[in-house]
Each structure stands twice: as structure tokens, then as C-alpha cells.
Motif scaffolding. Structure first.
Motif, PDB file in Angstrom:
ATOM      1  N   ASP A 267       0.842  -1.200   0.000  1.00 35.50           N
ATOM      2  CA  ASP A 267       0.000   0.000   0.000  1.00 35.50           C
ATOM      3  C   ASP A 267       0.875   1.246   0.000  1.00 35.50           C
ATOM      4  OD1 ASP A 267      -2.867   1.174   0.544  1.00 35.50           O
ATOM      5  OD2 ASP A 267      -1.497   2.208   1.923  1.00 35.50           O
ATOM      6  N   ASN A 268       0.577   2.187  -0.894  1.00 34.89           N
ATOM      7  CA  ASN A 268       1.436   3.362  -1.053  1.00 34.89           C
ATOM      8  C   ASN A 268       1.461   4.263   0.181  1.00 34.89           C
ATOM      9  OD1 ASN A 268       2.468   2.796  -3.576  1.00 34.89           O
ATOM     10  ND2 ASN A 268       0.829   3.852  -4.676  1.00 34.89           N
ATOM     11  N   MET A 269       0.317   4.440   0.855  1.00 36.86           N
ATOM     12  CA  MET A 269       0.314   5.292   2.035  1.00 36.86           C
ATOM     13  C   MET A 269       1.143   4.667   3.155  1.00 36.86           C
ATOM     14  SD  MET A 269      -0.356   8.046   3.536  1.00 36.86           S
ATOM     15  CE  MET A 269      -1.497   8.827   2.381  1.00 36.86           C
ATOM     16  N   ILE A 270       1.018   3.362   3.339  1.00 35.42           N
ATOM     17  CA  ILE A 270       1.804   2.691   4.367  1.00 35.42           C
ATOM     18  C   ILE A 270       3.293   2.751   4.015  1.00 35.42           C
ATOM     19  CG2 ILE A 270       2.329   0.455   5.422  1.00 35.42           C
ATOM     20  CD1 ILE A 270      -0.157   1.794   6.548  1.00 35.42           C
ATOM     21  N   LEU A 271       3.635   2.548   2.752  1.00 38.36           N
ATOM     22  CA  LEU A 271       5.030   2.645   2.331  1.00 38.36           C
ATOM     23  C   LEU A 271       5.584   4.045   2.628  1.00 38.36           C
ATOM     24  CD1 LEU A 271       4.827   0.723  -1.049  1.00 38.36           C
ATOM     25  CD2 LEU A 271       6.144   0.020   0.958  1.00 38.36           C
ATOM     26  N   LYS A 272       4.764   5.056   2.406  1.00 41.33           N
ATOM     27  CA  LYS A 272       5.189   6.427   2.694  1.00 41.33           C
ATOM     28  C   LYS A 272       5.409   6.628   4.194  1.00 41.33           C
ATOM     29  CE  LYS A 272       3.905  11.235   1.723  1.00 41.33           C
ATOM     30  NZ  LYS A 272       2.909  12.118   1.073  1.00 41.33           N
ATOM     31  N   ARG A 273       4.501   6.093   5.003  1.00 41.94           N
ATOM     32  CA  ARG A 273       4.639   6.226   6.455  1.00 41.94           C
ATOM     33  C   ARG A 273       5.794   5.381   6.994  1.00 41.94           C
ATOM     34  NH1 ARG A 273      -1.947   6.185   7.375  1.00 41.94           N
ATOM     35  NH2 ARG A 273      -2.220   8.413   6.842  1.00 41.94           N
ATOM     36  N   MET A 274       6.153   4.350   6.274  1.00 42.76           N
ATOM     37  CA  MET A 274       7.335   3.559   6.636  1.00 42.76           C
ATOM     38  C   MET A 274       8.637   4.258   6.248  1.00 42.76           C
ATOM     39  SD  MET A 274       6.327  -0.301   5.440  1.00 42.76           S
ATOM     40  CE  MET A 274       5.347  -1.407   6.445  1.00 42.76           C
ATOM     41  N   LYS A 275       8.541   5.279   5.376  1.00 44.15           N
ATOM     42  CA  LYS A 275       9.695   5.960   4.778  1.00 44.15           C
ATOM     43  C   LYS A 275      10.472   5.019   3.858  1.00 44.15           C
ATOM     44  CE  LYS A 275      12.190   9.147   6.516  1.00 44.15           C
ATOM     45  NZ  LYS A 275      13.133   9.962   7.341  1.00 44.15           N
ATOM     46  N   ARG A 276       9.724   4.147   3.182  1.00 43.55           N
ATOM     47  CA  ARG A 276      10.333   3.338   2.140  1.00 43.55           C
ATOM     48  C   ARG A 276      10.531   4.203   0.906  1.00 43.55           C
ATOM     49  NH1 ARG A 276      13.077  -0.563   3.448  1.00 43.55           N
ATOM     50  NH2 ARG A 276      12.692  -1.675   1.513  1.00 43.55           N
ATOM     51  N   ARG A 277      11.439   3.813   0.039  1.00 48.56           N
ATOM     52  CA  ARG A 277      11.788   4.664  -1.108  1.00 48.56           C
ATOM     53  C   ARG A 277      11.153   4.186  -2.410  1.00 48.56           C
ATOM     54  NH1 ARG A 277      17.685   4.268  -1.387  1.00 48.56           N
ATOM     55  NH2 ARG A 277      17.289   2.250  -0.416  1.00 48.56           N
ATOM     56  N   HIS A 278      10.313   3.167  -2.340  1.00 54.66           N
ATOM     57  CA  HIS A 278       9.607   2.709  -3.533  1.00 54.66           C
ATOM     58  C   HIS A 278       8.105   2.803  -3.285  1.00 54.66           C
ATOM     59  CE1 HIS A 278       9.347  -0.936  -1.007  1.00 54.66           C
ATOM     60  NE2 HIS A 278       8.255  -1.202  -1.700  1.00 54.66           N
ATOM     61  N   ASN A 279       7.337   2.703  -4.374  1.00 60.82           N
ATOM     62  CA  ASN A 279       5.891   2.605  -4.222  1.00 60.82           C
ATOM     63  C   ASN A 279       5.414   1.284  -4.831  1.00 60.82           C
ATOM     64  OD1 ASN A 279       5.627   2.987  -7.057  1.00 60.82           O
ATOM     65  ND2 ASN A 279       5.462   5.211  -6.803  1.00 60.82           N
ATOM     66  N   ARG A 280       4.140   1.045  -4.705  1.00 54.36           N
ATOM     67  CA  ARG A 280       3.547  -0.208  -5.161  1.00 54.36           C
ATOM     68  C   ARG A 280       3.796  -0.431  -6.650  1.00 54.36           C
ATOM     69  NH1 ARG A 280      -0.960  -3.461  -3.991  1.00 54.36           N
ATOM     70  NH2 ARG A 280      -2.082  -4.174  -5.850  1.00 54.36           N
ATOM     71  N   GLU A 281       3.560   0.609  -7.441  1.00 58.34           N
ATOM     72  CA  GLU A 281       3.674   0.493  -8.892  1.00 58.34           C
ATOM     73  C   GLU A 281       5.106   0.162  -9.322  1.00 58.34           C
ATOM     74  OE1 GLU A 281       0.088   2.255  -7.692  1.00 58.34           O
ATOM     75  OE2 GLU A 281       2.121   3.041  -7.298  1.00 58.34           O
ATOM     76  N   GLN A 282       6.089   0.751  -8.644  1.00 55.11           N
ATOM     77  CA  GLN A 282       7.485   0.460  -8.977  1.00 55.11           C
ATOM     78  C   GLN A 282       7.832  -0.999  -8.697  1.00 55.11           C
ATOM     79  OE1 GLN A 282       9.089   3.583  -6.487  1.00 55.11           O
ATOM     80  NE2 GLN A 282       9.852   4.723  -8.270  1.00 55.11           N
ATOM     81  N   ALA A 283       7.327  -1.529  -7.589  1.00 49.08           N
ATOM     82  CA  ALA A 283       7.605  -2.922  -7.245  1.00 49.08           C
ATOM     83  C   ALA A 283       7.001  -3.867  -8.279  1.00 49.08           C
ATOM     84  CB  ALA A 283       7.065  -3.244  -5.851  1.00 49.08           C
ATOM     85  N   ILE A 284       5.753  -3.624  -8.647  1.00 48.35           N
ATOM     86  CA  ILE A 284       5.080  -4.476  -9.629  1.00 48.35           C
ATOM     87  C   ILE A 284       5.793  -4.397 -10.977  1.00 48.35           C
ATOM     88  CG2 ILE A 284       2.939  -4.805 -10.929  1.00 48.35           C
ATOM     89  CD1 ILE A 284       1.442  -3.867  -8.382  1.00 48.35           C
ATOM     90  N   ASP A 285       6.197  -3.185 -11.375  1.00 47.32           N
ATOM     91  CA  ASP A 285       6.893  -3.008 -12.653  1.00 47.32           C
ATOM     92  C   ASP A 285       8.243  -3.722 -12.651  1.00 47.32           C
ATOM     93  OD1 ASP A 285       7.353  -1.569 -15.294  1.00 47.32           O
ATOM     94  OD2 ASP A 285       9.044  -0.796 -14.104  1.00 47.32           O
ATOM     95  N   LEU A 286       8.984  -3.632 -11.542  1.00 49.32           N
ATOM     96  CA  LEU A 286      10.287  -4.301 -11.461  1.00 49.32           C
ATOM     97  C   LEU A 286      10.134  -5.802 -11.655  1.00 49.32           C
ATOM     98  CD1 LEU A 286      13.322  -4.510 -10.797  1.00 49.32           C
ATOM     99  CD2 LEU A 286      12.672  -4.579  -8.363  1.00 49.32           C
ATOM    100  N   VAL A 287       9.176  -6.400 -10.952  1.00 54.47           N
ATOM    101  CA  VAL A 287       8.985  -7.847 -11.058  1.00 54.47           C
ATOM    102  C   VAL A 287       8.564  -8.233 -12.471  1.00 54.47           C
ATOM    103  CG1 VAL A 287       7.585  -9.791 -10.279  1.00 54.47           C
ATOM    104  CG2 VAL A 287       8.499  -8.165  -8.617  1.00 54.47           C
ATOM    105  N   ALA A 288       7.704  -7.440 -13.081  1.00 56.08           N
ATOM    106  CA  ALA A 288       7.270  -7.728 -14.454  1.00 56.08           C
ATOM    107  C   ALA A 288       8.453  -7.707 -15.406  1.00 56.08           C
ATOM    108  CB  ALA A 288       6.201  -6.724 -14.890  1.00 56.08           C
TER     109      ALA A 288
END
Length: 421
Positions: free
Chosen positions: A258-279
């Protein structure tokens, strides 16, 4: 002298460092037969609890030995361990490489707490390159520490800032391991994809992997520990997808879908980037298997946000997963955020594990009838394929050897392989 008893908690890096520590102590003038070292973990509250439990058990089983606690939990909260009646000394993560910190008796006047400020450590010390072997795979530490400050994570305060091992030292270590007969090496670290910026030149993990493969041509298999997907640049991407000696297995430090949770975690990626990388990874190398770390019940996570984490397991075709029920770590920003109820956290963790289990079972069933190269471990009764599928053998095989097998059956979580010529 048989050497010290060392109890390793937590990650592969701890296990690798425990082996280095064993060698350092054994070569010193310490009476290590009277020593038990607990190499603790601080990644979750449960990991700390288990580390404390290991200390109590060690003293109960070895009442006449000195119990020393080291590792991340000891570094983060040395007072807690020093107050345990079973503990004879607490030694920090850097201090553990000085044998003097494991001496006892009136000839030393060292205090019970032997912990330096790890945030002041800047240099790459020789001890940082270490290897632990399972008789078949060796784990080589190429990086330690972390420069990022995810809001849930206490590990930078246990490990310090990021430091990298020069590539030449890594290559020399791997050459030595190959000469000893090891067929697979795993590059490991706290934040292994941050390798290089602290070294001279423009080095990064992609450069390091290229050098290892070029200068150790006898190495059959190279694998990476958990990686941060946002730091997989084109050089590393190309070597992962294009080099056959790089194993088709990537374990992502994903943490949430989830993008909001990733932001609150201070992660440097978002959901879409992760899905695109795996693809992109699976497009270039269809046999690649994806693993990931996911936290269940991070503060403020709603049902809708959780569904995004559940869904990303399918979106990224995650097979190998580590699910962590969130627990607040004292001193982290997430501790002060609105918490999710413990019962809900457990339920969500179970749902994530169930989804992973279902995906993994389908994946294993689809491997039946395929041919896989398996590195034999576990006393020759089984081992791991290149995609990290665990294969069991009906007959004992030579441990440490790579055996071509056909997958003949899938029984629950177990795949059965039969050697073929």
C-alpha cells in the motif's frame, strides 16, 4: 580446545558473523571452552524475547561457563541484558571482534558492558568480510550497516551506517571458498544493494557482481540476499537477468503493498514500482522466482490498505515470503503512530501466510516434470534448485555437489527429485 559455543539468532548475516567470531576467539589466547556467546537479534520484539530466552537457556545448560551477549539487541539495549543474572558480559557489534572483550578474571578490569558507539564507525574493517558455510553454500558479508531510517526499524542503531568491503577482498575470499570446494556463494549484508558509495570510484553492487563472475570463473552459482528493489539499477538488472551463474531468485525488501503505508514507513519505492520491477525481471528471465518481506499490521493500516498488501503477493507472483507481524520497537517513529490491535495483526499475518502458501503450492506443482540443478545439502537428503525450490531425494546424494534431477512428485510443501544423466 574445541572453541566457544555460539548461539546465533536472526538473520544470515548474524550466522556469517558468528563463524568469523568463532575463528577469532579460537585463534586467540582465550579459554574458549568456558565461553558461550549469544549473538542476539533486535529486528522485532519477538526476536529480542527469543534472544533473552536463549541467554537463560545457555546459562541453565552451562552453569560453569561465562555467558556473553553480543549482536544487535545487545548493541541497542545493553543495560537490559547486563541486568539479567545469567549474563557475564555484554559486547557490542563492533567490539565483538576484539578478543579482549571475551576475557574474564582479575587480570582484566573491563566493565561488564563492553559496547562502543557504533554510529561513529566509518571504516571498513577486515573482519567485515566473513563467510559461513553450510558445507555446500557459503555466505560472504560484503556490506554492513544502513544509511536509511525506515520508521519501523531499529537495526541501523544496532549496525551503524553503511560500510562496504572493497571488491578485491570480496573476490579473494570467494576464490578461497571455491578452492575449498564450495559451489555456491551468497552475498549478504544489512542493506546489500547500498554497496559501494563509501568506496573509491563509482562502485556499486552491479559492479561487484560483475567482478566476482569475471574473476572467479570457477564459481558455479552466485546468489544475493534480500535486496531493495529501488536500488536495482540497469547494470545489476542486466546481470541478474542475463548471467546464468546468477541464480534466478530475487528476494525483495517490499514491506507493504500500500502506497500510504510505504510512505509512512519511509520506504523509497511505491507499489507500482515494485510491480513493474517484477514484471521486467520475469519478462527477461521467465524462470525467476520472487521472494519478499512483508509486515502485517503496520500502524494506521486499514482493512483497505491491508488488501493492497494481500493483492501484491499475486501481482508480484511472490513465492518465497517472510511475513512479520508488526511490533513496536522502542525508539522508532512508528512506535508513536496509532497502533493496530494485536488480534487484527495476527489475523492479517495469517492471511498473508495463507496467500503465500497457496501461491507456492501452485508453483511447486507446476515444477513437477521439469529438470532442475540441485545443490545437495542436509546430509545429502535434499537441497535447493537454482530458483530456491527445496528438493528432497529418495536416495542419499553427495553433499555439496550440484546434481541434475527431474522433479517427479509434489507432496505438500515437499518436492521429490530423481537424478538423471
Amino acid at each position: 580446545m574445541s572453541g566457544p559455543d555460539i548461539i546465533s539468532m536472526g538473520c544470515r548475516l548474524n550466522i556469517a558473523e558468528s563463524e568469523t567470531l568463532r575463528q577469532i576467539i579460537t585463534r586467540s589466547d582465550i579459554d574458549s571452552d568456558k565461553l558461550v556467546v549469544v549473538n542476539s537479534c533486535a529486528v522485532t520484539n519477538e526476536a529480542v524475547r527469543q534472544s533473552r530466552q536463549a541467554v537463560r537457556r545457555a546459562k541453565k545448560d552451562n552453569p560453569d561457563k561465562n555467558i556473553v551477549v553480543t549482536g544487535c539487541a545487545a548493541q541497542v539495549d545493553p543495560d537490559m541484558f547486563s541486568q539479567m543474572p545469567e549474563t557475564d558480559a555484554v559486547v557490542g557489534n563492533i567490539d565483538k571482534y576484539d578478543p579482549a572483550n571475551f576475557k574474564f578474571g582479575i587480570e582484566t578490569n573491563r566493565p561488564d558492558i563492553r559496547v562502543s558507539d557504533i554510529m561513529q564507525i566509518k571504516e571498513t574493517a577486515p573482519h567485515m568480510i566473513s563467510a559461513f558455510a553450510e558445507r555446500s553454500r557459503a555466505f560472504v558479508e560484503v556490506q554492513n550497516g544502513c544509511d536509511h531510517r525506515c520508521t519501523f526499524c531499529i537495526i541501523p542503531y544496532g549496525r551503524g551506517n553503511s560500510r562496504s568491503v572493497p571488491a578485491g577482498q570480496v573476490v579473494d575470499q570467494i576464490k578461497a571458498l571455491v578452492d575449498q570446494g564450495f559451489n555456491e556463494v551468497v552475498l549478504t549484508g544489512v542493506d546489500v544493494t547500498s554497496y559501494g558509495p563509501d568506496l573509491p570510484g563509482q562502485s556499486n553492487l552491479g559492479h561487484l557482481v560483475e567482478r566476482v563472475l569475471k574473476y572467479v570463473p570457477e564459481l558455479n552459482r552466485l546468489r544475493l540476499s534480500s535486496v531493495d528493489g529501488v536500488e536495482i539499477d540497469e547494470r545489476l538488472f542486466d546481470v541478474i537477468t542475463g548471467e546464468k551463474r546468477m541464480m534466478p531468485h530475487v528476494h525483495l525488501s517490499l514491506q507493504s503493498g500500500d502506497n500510504m503505508i510505504l510512505k509512512r514507513m519511509k520506504r523509497r519505492h511505491n507499489r507500482e514500482q515494485a510491480i513493474d520491477l517484477v514484471a521486467r525481471l520475469q519478462e527477461k528471465r521467465p524462470d525467476i522466482a520472487i521472494g519478499a518481506d512483508i509486515i502485517a499490521g503496520f500502524p494506521t493500516e486499514t482493512d483497505e490498505m491491508f488488501v493492497n498488501s494481500l493483492d501484491i503477493i499475486d501481482q508480484c507472483k511472490i513465492i518465497h515470503g517472510h511475513i512479520f507481524p508488526y511490533s513496536p520497537r522502542k525508539g522508532t517513529p512508528a512506535e508513536k503512530m496509532p497502533q493496530v490491535h494485536g488480534t487484527i495483526i495476527k489475523q492479517r499475518a495469517q492471511q498473508l501466510r495463507q496467500k503465500l502458501s497457496e501461491n507456492a503450492q501452485i508453483w511447486r506443482d507446476n515444477l513437477v516434470g521439469t529438470q532442475q540443478n540441485v545443490l545437495c545439502e542436509r546430509n545429502g537428503k535434499g537441497g535447493y534448485a537454482e530458483n530456491f525450490a527445496h528438493i528432497s531425494f529418495e536416495d542419499t546424494m553427495p553433499e555439496g555437489q550440484i546434481i541434475p534431477v527431474e522433479i517427479v512428485a509434489s507432496h505438500g510443501r515437499n518436492l521429490i527429485g530423481k537424478p538423471y544423466e
